[in-house]
Scaffold this motif. Structure first.
Motif, PDB file in Angstrom:
ATOM      1  N   TYR A   3      25.625  89.221   8.832  1.00  0.00           N
ATOM      2  CA  TYR A   3      25.496  88.950  10.264  1.00  0.00           C
ATOM      3  C   TYR A   3      24.429  89.857  10.873  1.00  0.00           C
ATOM      4  CZ  TYR A   3      26.614  88.904  15.255  1.00  0.00           C
ATOM      5  OH  TYR A   3      26.527  88.808  16.614  1.00  0.00           O
ATOM      6  N   SER A  94      29.842  86.955  20.679  1.00  0.00           N
ATOM      7  CA  SER A  94      30.279  87.226  19.311  1.00  0.00           C
ATOM      8  C   SER A  94      31.598  87.985  19.381  1.00  0.00           C
ATOM      9  CB  SER A  94      29.231  88.060  18.563  1.00  0.00           C
ATOM     10  OG  SER A  94      28.085  87.282  18.275  1.00  0.00           O
ATOM     11  N   GLU A 132      31.581  84.296   5.742  1.00  0.00           N
ATOM     12  CA  GLU A 132      30.286  84.861   6.115  1.00  0.00           C
ATOM     13  C   GLU A 132      29.130  83.897   5.853  1.00  0.00           C
ATOM     14  OE1 GLU A 132      28.459  89.234   6.001  1.00  0.00           O
ATOM     15  OE2 GLU A 132      28.742  88.402   3.990  1.00  0.00           O
ATOM     16  N   LEU A 135      29.092  81.430   8.525  1.00  0.00           N
ATOM     17  CA  LEU A 135      28.675  82.111   9.752  1.00  0.00           C
ATOM     18  C   LEU A 135      27.152  82.173   9.869  1.00  0.00           C
ATOM     19  CD1 LEU A 135      29.453  83.992  12.234  1.00  0.00           C
ATOM     20  CD2 LEU A 135      29.239  85.892  10.614  1.00  0.00           C
ATOM     21  N   VAL A 136      26.487  82.683   8.847  1.00  0.00           N
ATOM     22  CA  VAL A 136      25.031  82.852   8.942  1.00  0.00           C
ATOM     23  C   VAL A 136      24.305  81.510   8.857  1.00  0.00           C
ATOM     24  CG1 VAL A 136      25.108  85.216   8.083  1.00  0.00           C
ATOM     25  CG2 VAL A 136      24.799  83.345   6.462  1.00  0.00           C
ATOM     26  N   LEU A 139      24.851  80.216  12.798  1.00  0.00           N
ATOM     27  CA  LEU A 139      24.382  80.984  13.947  1.00  0.00           C
ATOM     28  C   LEU A 139      22.965  80.675  14.443  1.00  0.00           C
ATOM     29  CD1 LEU A 139      25.985  84.487  13.349  1.00  0.00           C
ATOM     30  CD2 LEU A 139      26.502  82.851  15.164  1.00  0.00           C
ATOM     31  N   ILE A 153      33.774  85.481  15.095  1.00  0.00           N
ATOM     32  CA  ILE A 153      33.018  86.087  13.998  1.00  0.00           C
ATOM     33  C   ILE A 153      33.923  86.298  12.785  1.00  0.00           C
ATOM     34  CG2 ILE A 153      31.720  88.117  13.262  1.00  0.00           C
ATOM     35  CD1 ILE A 153      30.240  86.337  15.256  1.00  0.00           C
ATOM     36  N   THR A 155      33.308  87.598   8.818  1.00  0.00           N
ATOM     37  CA  THR A 155      32.403  88.091   7.778  1.00  0.00           C
ATOM     38  C   THR A 155      33.082  88.187   6.412  1.00  0.00           C
ATOM     39  OG1 THR A 155      32.916  90.397   8.373  1.00  0.00           O
ATOM     40  CG2 THR A 155      31.000  89.383   9.434  1.00  0.00           C
TER      41      THR A 155
END
Length: 313
Positions: A3, A94, A132, A135-136, A139, A153, A155
């Motif tokens: 992140y 976030s 994670e 997530l990336v 985003l 969030i 991770t």
């Protein structure tokens, strides 16, 4: 990529980005020395942070704010609603340690109604990545959208390789099943993977859908599952009211259809604090427990039981 690495990269490439925190640097420890005056720590003042973020957004900036999920969604709620949501400003929220990820913290630090609160705000978009990698992947589009966004969030890492083609408002269909389909978001995705494996070993046709975009939500994915699967399971570390179970119910009613739905959620109570694995076992949210409850329901053909175990005396 983590992140922090992603946020650093995007902020260095685009000077509109400003990173903000209300004295919660867990996700952004190394960013202050990189961004200089484009990093702002307002102290333990979530409301002030959101107000300042809205002001920056009005001047063409894209503020990415950080705070504990419980405080970002509740303490700063009016500011999020009035300063970011109603004027539709690109303030990005976030939220750290949402849901079960706050594990050892008590009720004041448990964000288990945040999805309900945030999706009720005009123009607000709501997302809950599975891990994670998810997530990336998500985003960049979320941060570059013109709307305010609330992100749970997450991770944590899983062994699942997600699709690189993320689209706001679209679910990720991992597998399709005619007997049972699990709809899930956030950190419980990894438990859903375990449950799917157990159920398949029992000879069931099992589907799994990562509902990572909760607002806008993929109504078509929900309707397809309702039409093709004998049992729909909603799985979330959130109150039963206002979360995925409510989203599914609203979608089915809106489209004048119905389904056999078994929800896993907290029934208007907070979870017992403890180490993450221990609390999930206590509350009945491990992959094994999820699979056992689904098997029990499909075998006995009883109505879904939505009241989970109460606290021990």
């Amino acid at each position: 990529m983590t992140y922090e690495e992603l946020l650093t990269k995007i902020a260095l490439e685009d000077e509109r980005f400003v990173v903000m925190t209300a004295e919660n640097r867990a996700l952004v420890r190394n960013i202050p020395q990189v961004l200089g005056n484009r990093f702002v720590d307002t102290g333990i003042t979530e409301q002030t942070m959101i107000g300042a973020a809205a002001g920056l957004a009005l001047r063409g900036r894209i503020p990415v704010t950080h705070a504990l999920a419980s405080f970002l969604s509740m303490r700063a709620f009016e500011f999020v609603r009035t300063d970011a949501g109603i004027p539709n400003l690109p303030v990005k929220l976030s939220s750290f340690i949402p849901g079960f990820l706050s594990d050892g913290n008590g009720p004041t630090h448990q964000a288990v109604e945040d999805v309900s609160l945030m999706r009720g705000i005009p123009n607000m978009t709501v997302f809950a990545p599975a891990d994670e990698e998810d997530l990336v992947t998500m985003l960049p589009q979320i941060w570059n959208s013109p709307n305010p966004a609330y992100v749970r969030i997450n991770t944590r890492k899983t062994d699942y390789k997600h699709s690189a083609n993320f689209e706001i408002g679209k679910a990720e269909v991992v597998s399709k099943g005619s007997d049972v389909t699990i709809l899930v978001y956030g950190m419980l995705f990894e438990q859903a993977l375990i449950a799917v494996g157990i159920l398949k070993n029992q000879g069931l046709s099992v589907g799994l859908v990562n509902m990572r975009s909760l607002k806008p939500v993929d109504e078509q994915a929900i309707l397809e599952v309702a039409a093709t699967s004998k049992l729909v399971v909603t799985l979330e570390d959130h109150f039963l009211t206002g979360g995925l179970y409510s989203i599914v119910a609203e979608t089915l009613l809106k489209n004048r259809t119905t389904a056999n739905v078994l929800p896993f959620a907290l029934n208007e109570r907070w979870f017992k604090p403890g180490r993450l694995n221990e609390l999930m076992e206590y509350e009945g949210f491990t992959g094994k427990q999820i699979a056992e409850k689904i098997l029990g329901y499909t075998t006995n053909a009883v109505q879904p039981e939505i009241v989970l175990p109460e606290f021990a005396e």
